[in-house]
Design a protein around this motif. Structure first.
Motif, PDB file in Angstrom:
ATOM      1  N   VAL A 257       0.835  -1.202   0.000  1.00 11.66           N
ATOM      2  CA  VAL A 257       0.000   0.000   0.000  1.00 11.66           C
ATOM      3  C   VAL A 257       0.870   1.253   0.000  1.00 11.66           C
ATOM      4  CG1 VAL A 257      -1.652   1.354   1.341  1.00 11.66           C
ATOM      5  CG2 VAL A 257      -1.987  -1.103   1.076  1.00 11.66           C
ATOM      6  N   PHE A 258       1.839   1.296   0.912  1.00 17.13           N
ATOM      7  CA  PHE A 258       2.710   2.471   0.993  1.00 17.13           C
ATOM      8  C   PHE A 258       3.577   2.612  -0.254  1.00 17.13           C
ATOM      9  CE2 PHE A 258       1.889   2.422   5.621  1.00 17.13           C
ATOM     10  CZ  PHE A 258       1.643   3.771   5.803  1.00 17.13           C
ATOM     11  N   HIS A 259       4.058   1.507  -0.781  1.00 19.83           N
ATOM     12  CA  HIS A 259       4.911   1.574  -1.969  1.00 19.83           C
ATOM     13  C   HIS A 259       4.146   2.163  -3.148  1.00 19.83           C
ATOM     14  CE1 HIS A 259       7.429   0.214  -5.348  1.00 19.83           C
ATOM     15  NE2 HIS A 259       8.422   0.221  -4.469  1.00 19.83           N
ATOM     16  N   GLN A 260       2.896   1.744  -3.339  1.00 18.86           N
ATOM     17  CA  GLN A 260       2.103   2.273  -4.442  1.00 18.86           C
ATOM     18  C   GLN A 260       1.806   3.753  -4.244  1.00 18.86           C
ATOM     19  OE1 GLN A 260       1.534   0.973  -7.226  1.00 18.86           O
ATOM     20  NE2 GLN A 260       0.084   2.442  -8.108  1.00 18.86           N
ATOM     21  N   ALA A 261       1.514   4.149  -3.010  1.00 16.96           N
ATOM     22  CA  ALA A 261       1.272   5.562  -2.734  1.00 16.96           C
ATOM     23  C   ALA A 261       2.527   6.385  -3.015  1.00 16.96           C
ATOM     24  CB  ALA A 261       0.823   5.751  -1.284  1.00 16.96           C
ATOM     25  N   LEU A 262       3.689   5.857  -2.658  1.00 22.83           N
ATOM     26  CA  LEU A 262       4.944   6.548  -2.938  1.00 22.83           C
ATOM     27  C   LEU A 262       5.173   6.686  -4.440  1.00 22.83           C
ATOM     28  CD1 LEU A 262       7.260   4.876  -0.264  1.00 22.83           C
ATOM     29  CD2 LEU A 262       6.756   7.314  -0.425  1.00 22.83           C
ATOM     30  N   GLU A 263       4.810   5.661  -5.204  1.00 28.42           N
ATOM     31  CA  GLU A 263       4.945   5.734  -6.664  1.00 28.42           C
ATOM     32  C   GLU A 263       4.140   6.911  -7.231  1.00 28.42           C
ATOM     33  OE1 GLU A 263       6.584   4.531  -9.068  1.00 28.42           O
ATOM     34  OE2 GLU A 263       7.267   2.492  -8.647  1.00 28.42           O
ATOM     35  N   LEU A 264       2.927   7.091  -6.731  1.00 21.12           N
ATOM     36  CA  LEU A 264       2.077   8.170  -7.243  1.00 21.12           C
ATOM     37  C   LEU A 264       2.626   9.538  -6.855  1.00 21.12           C
ATOM     38  CD1 LEU A 264      -1.442   6.607  -6.579  1.00 21.12           C
ATOM     39  CD2 LEU A 264      -0.203   6.716  -8.743  1.00 21.12           C
ATOM     40  N   GLU A 265       3.136   9.640  -5.635  1.00 22.56           N
ATOM     41  CA  GLU A 265       3.734  10.915  -5.210  1.00 22.56           C
ATOM     42  C   GLU A 265       4.981  11.228  -6.040  1.00 22.56           C
ATOM     43  OE1 GLU A 265       2.310  12.954  -3.278  1.00 22.56           O
ATOM     44  OE2 GLU A 265       0.785  11.670  -2.377  1.00 22.56           O
ATOM     45  N   ARG A 266       5.778  10.204  -6.299  1.00 29.82           N
ATOM     46  CA  ARG A 266       6.963  10.377  -7.136  1.00 29.82           C
ATOM     47  C   ARG A 266       6.557  10.798  -8.548  1.00 29.82           C
ATOM     48  NH1 ARG A 266      11.713  12.071  -8.662  1.00 29.82           N
ATOM     49  NH2 ARG A 266      13.101  10.543  -9.590  1.00 29.82           N
ATOM     50  N   GLY A 267       5.481  10.204  -9.061  1.00 31.69           N
ATOM     51  CA  GLY A 267       5.007  10.566 -10.392  1.00 31.69           C
ATOM     52  C   GLY A 267       4.585  12.023 -10.473  1.00 31.69           C
ATOM     53  N   ALA A 268       3.865  12.480  -9.461  1.00 35.47           N
ATOM     54  CA  ALA A 268       3.435  13.880  -9.454  1.00 35.47           C
ATOM     55  C   ALA A 268       4.628  14.818  -9.369  1.00 35.47           C
ATOM     56  CB  ALA A 268       2.476  14.117  -8.288  1.00 35.47           C
ATOM     57  N   GLU A 269       5.613  14.447  -8.548  1.00 39.85           N
ATOM     58  CA  GLU A 269       6.807  15.285  -8.447  1.00 39.85           C
ATOM     59  C   GLU A 269       7.526  15.358  -9.794  1.00 39.85           C
ATOM     60  OE1 GLU A 269      11.301  15.531  -7.188  1.00 39.85           O
ATOM     61  OE2 GLU A 269      10.248  13.649  -6.822  1.00 39.85           O
TER      62      GLU A 269
ATOM     63  N   PRO B 189       4.915  28.422  -8.030  1.00 36.20           N
ATOM     64  CA  PRO B 189       3.918  27.453  -7.570  1.00 36.20           C
ATOM     65  C   PRO B 189       4.210  26.024  -8.025  1.00 36.20           C
ATOM     66  CG  PRO B 189       2.985  28.923  -9.228  1.00 36.20           C
ATOM     67  CD  PRO B 189       4.289  29.505  -8.825  1.00 36.20           C
ATOM     68  N   LEU B 190       4.781  25.872  -9.235  1.00 38.50           N
ATOM     69  CA  LEU B 190       5.117  24.521  -9.698  1.00 38.50           C
ATOM     70  C   LEU B 190       6.226  23.916  -8.838  1.00 38.50           C
ATOM     71  CD1 LEU B 190       4.969  24.895 -13.590  1.00 38.50           C
ATOM     72  CD2 LEU B 190       3.429  23.559 -12.138  1.00 38.50           C
ATOM     73  N   ALA B 191       7.214  24.734  -8.494  1.00 36.56           N
ATOM     74  CA  ALA B 191       8.290  24.247  -7.621  1.00 36.56           C
ATOM     75  C   ALA B 191       7.750  23.894  -6.239  1.00 36.56           C
ATOM     76  CB  ALA B 191       9.389  25.303  -7.519  1.00 36.56           C
ATOM     77  N   THR B 192       6.807  24.706  -5.751  1.00 36.77           N
ATOM     78  CA  THR B 192       6.185  24.435  -4.451  1.00 36.77           C
ATOM     79  C   THR B 192       5.442  23.104  -4.469  1.00 36.77           C
ATOM     80  OG1 THR B 192       5.940  26.792  -3.961  1.00 36.77           O
ATOM     81  CG2 THR B 192       4.516  25.269  -2.749  1.00 36.77           C
ATOM     82  N   LEU B 193       4.699  22.869  -5.552  1.00 38.46           N
ATOM     83  CA  LEU B 193       3.953  21.616  -5.662  1.00 38.46           C
ATOM     84  C   LEU B 193       4.893  20.422  -5.786  1.00 38.46           C
ATOM     85  CD1 LEU B 193       1.071  22.776  -8.028  1.00 38.46           C
ATOM     86  CD2 LEU B 193       0.864  22.142  -5.616  1.00 38.46           C
ATOM     87  N   ALA B 194       5.985  20.577  -6.538  1.00 36.78           N
ATOM     88  CA  ALA B 194       6.956  19.486  -6.678  1.00 36.78           C
ATOM     89  C   ALA B 194       7.561  19.128  -5.317  1.00 36.78           C
ATOM     90  CB  ALA B 194       8.048  19.874  -7.673  1.00 36.78           C
ATOM     91  N   ARG B 195       7.936  20.155  -4.551  1.00 35.24           N
ATOM     92  CA  ARG B 195       8.493  19.899  -3.218  1.00 35.24           C
ATOM     93  C   ARG B 195       7.452  19.252  -2.303  1.00 35.24           C
ATOM     94  NH1 ARG B 195      10.604  25.123  -3.998  1.00 35.24           N
ATOM     95  NH2 ARG B 195       8.970  25.984  -2.642  1.00 35.24           N
ATOM     96  N   ALA B 196       6.213  19.684  -2.459  1.00 33.83           N
ATOM     97  CA  ALA B 196       5.150  19.141  -1.608  1.00 33.83           C
ATOM     98  C   ALA B 196       4.938  17.652  -1.870  1.00 33.83           C
ATOM     99  CB  ALA B 196       3.853  19.910  -1.850  1.00 33.83           C
ATOM    100  N   GLU B 197       5.067  17.227  -3.133  1.00 29.83           N
ATOM    101  CA  GLU B 197       4.897  15.806  -3.440  1.00 29.83           C
ATOM    102  C   GLU B 197       5.984  14.979  -2.764  1.00 29.83           C
ATOM    103  OE1 GLU B 197       2.206  14.941  -4.704  1.00 29.83           O
ATOM    104  OE2 GLU B 197       1.550  16.859  -5.506  1.00 29.83           O
ATOM    105  N   GLU B 198       7.210  15.472  -2.806  1.00 28.22           N
ATOM    106  CA  GLU B 198       8.274  14.752  -2.107  1.00 28.22           C
ATOM    107  C   GLU B 198       8.022  14.772  -0.598  1.00 28.22           C
ATOM    108  OE1 GLU B 198      13.084  14.804  -1.266  1.00 28.22           O
ATOM    109  OE2 GLU B 198      12.311  15.803  -3.073  1.00 28.22           O
ATOM    110  N   GLY B 199       7.492  15.885  -0.104  1.00 23.38           N
ATOM    111  CA  GLY B 199       7.144  15.962   1.311  1.00 23.38           C
ATOM    112  C   GLY B 199       6.111  14.928   1.695  1.00 23.38           C
ATOM    113  N   HIS B 200       5.103  14.741   0.836  1.00 21.52           N
ATOM    114  CA  HIS B 200       4.102  13.703   1.084  1.00 21.52           C
ATOM    115  C   HIS B 200       4.751  12.330   1.098  1.00 21.52           C
ATOM    116  CE1 HIS B 200       0.057  15.819   0.020  1.00 21.52           C
ATOM    117  NE2 HIS B 200       0.600  16.238   1.119  1.00 21.52           N
ATOM    118  N   ALA B 201       5.655  12.118   0.161  1.00 19.69           N
ATOM    119  CA  ALA B 201       6.340  10.825   0.096  1.00 19.69           C
ATOM    120  C   ALA B 201       7.110  10.561   1.384  1.00 19.69           C
ATOM    121  CB  ALA B 201       7.275  10.793  -1.111  1.00 19.69           C
ATOM    122  N   ARG B 202       7.770  11.594   1.909  1.00 22.61           N
ATOM    123  CA  ARG B 202       8.512  11.426   3.160  1.00 22.61           C
ATOM    124  C   ARG B 202       7.564  11.137   4.325  1.00 22.61           C
ATOM    125  NH1 ARG B 202      13.841  12.652   2.992  1.00 22.61           N
ATOM    126  NH2 ARG B 202      14.603  13.707   1.115  1.00 22.61           N
TER     127      ARG B 202
END
Length: 276
Positions: free
Chosen positions: A128-140, A158-171
């Protein structure tokens, strides 16, 4: 004395869902599955009216429940049925019927049903976590690729902010994963091995970038509308995952991430105003 429900306007629903944490309410769509698939309010859980009695146990007893349908008629019936069922019990939900239904809704709507097949409760926690991480990585990856293509300087922040936020979600996901299971590999090791070739909704990144390049008449608007859709789909996915895992610790994790996704939706929405 029977429990009661309250009628609530679309604007009141927007205010409630926009100002409260995801753990504080549940939005329930009581239309048929094909109606939901055609369009629905992001974050709504589908429980058709005909299935409500047998699925009532899926609805929490400690949070406000907001029911909606096409026009407000079926949701009124749903609120009435739940109010009657819980009359005299210890379940003290606030129950709401959204007057006017989705016909009165003038905000963002999504089509399709969140694809949760890879997140079934039969899966291991790690999967479950691995798949969620894949999606966050994809968005980043998608936001980073857009950064390399857009010309407008005002769009890059804003695009840079969103990219950083996706990695933040992954963490965040990795941190919760490591708290639930032993011997989880370090974040950088896992994240570096992810392909990240799709985003929420199983949308292929390359196809999304091709669409962007084919719609360059208003690149700023195209980019931020795509970002808005991705963030709304992410919010919708995590909110529905929380419902699917409602009896497990994962539910709290997904609700927290859904809450964060609302702030990302706001970033994308505000950035659209910067577009010429």
């Amino acid at each position: 004395m029977e429990a009661e429900y309250q009628n609530i306007s679309v604007e009141q629903v927007k205010k409630m869902t926009g100002s409260q944490h995801e753990k504080k309410y549940v939005l329930v769509d009581v239309r048929q599955e094909n109606e939901y698939q055609n369009e629905h309010i992001p974050g709504a859980t589908l429980i058709p009216l005909a299935e409500l009695a047998e699925r009532e146990a899926e609805l929490p007893a400690d949070r406000p429940l907001i029911f909606y349908c096409r026009s407000g008629k079926r949701s009124q019936a749903a609120a009435t049925l739940i109010a009657s069922s819980r009359s005299g019990s210890d379940q003290k939900n606030e129950l709401y019927n959204m007057v006017g239904g989705i016909m009165a809704w003038n905000g963002m709507l999504l089509s399709g049903i969140p694809d949760l097949k890879t997140f079934t409760q039969a899966e291991s926690v790690g999967r479950v976590f691995h798949q969620a991480l894949e999606l966050e990585r994809g968005a980043e990856r998608f936001y980073t690729a857009l950064l390399g293509q857009v010309k407008e300087e005002k769009l890059k922040k804003p695009l840079a902010t969103l990219a950083r936020a996706e990695e933040g979600h992954a963490r965040t996901l990795h941190r919760h994963w490591a708290a639930l299971e032993k011997d989880v590999a370090p974040f950088d090791e896992i994240y570096g091995q992810l392909t990240g070739d799709i985003v929420e909704g199983n949308q292929d990144i390359e196809a999304l970038l091709d669409f962007f390049e084919a719609n360059m008449e208003r690149p700023c608007l195209t980019a931020m509308e795509m970002a808005l859709q991705i963030e709304c789909m992410a919010y919708d996915m995590y909110r529905n995952l929380a419902h699917n895992f409602r009896d497990k610790p994962l539910a709290e994790v997904f609700l927290d991430i859904a809450q964060s996704e609302k702030s990302h939706i706001q970033i994308a929405a505000e950035s659209i105003a910067l577009c010429p």
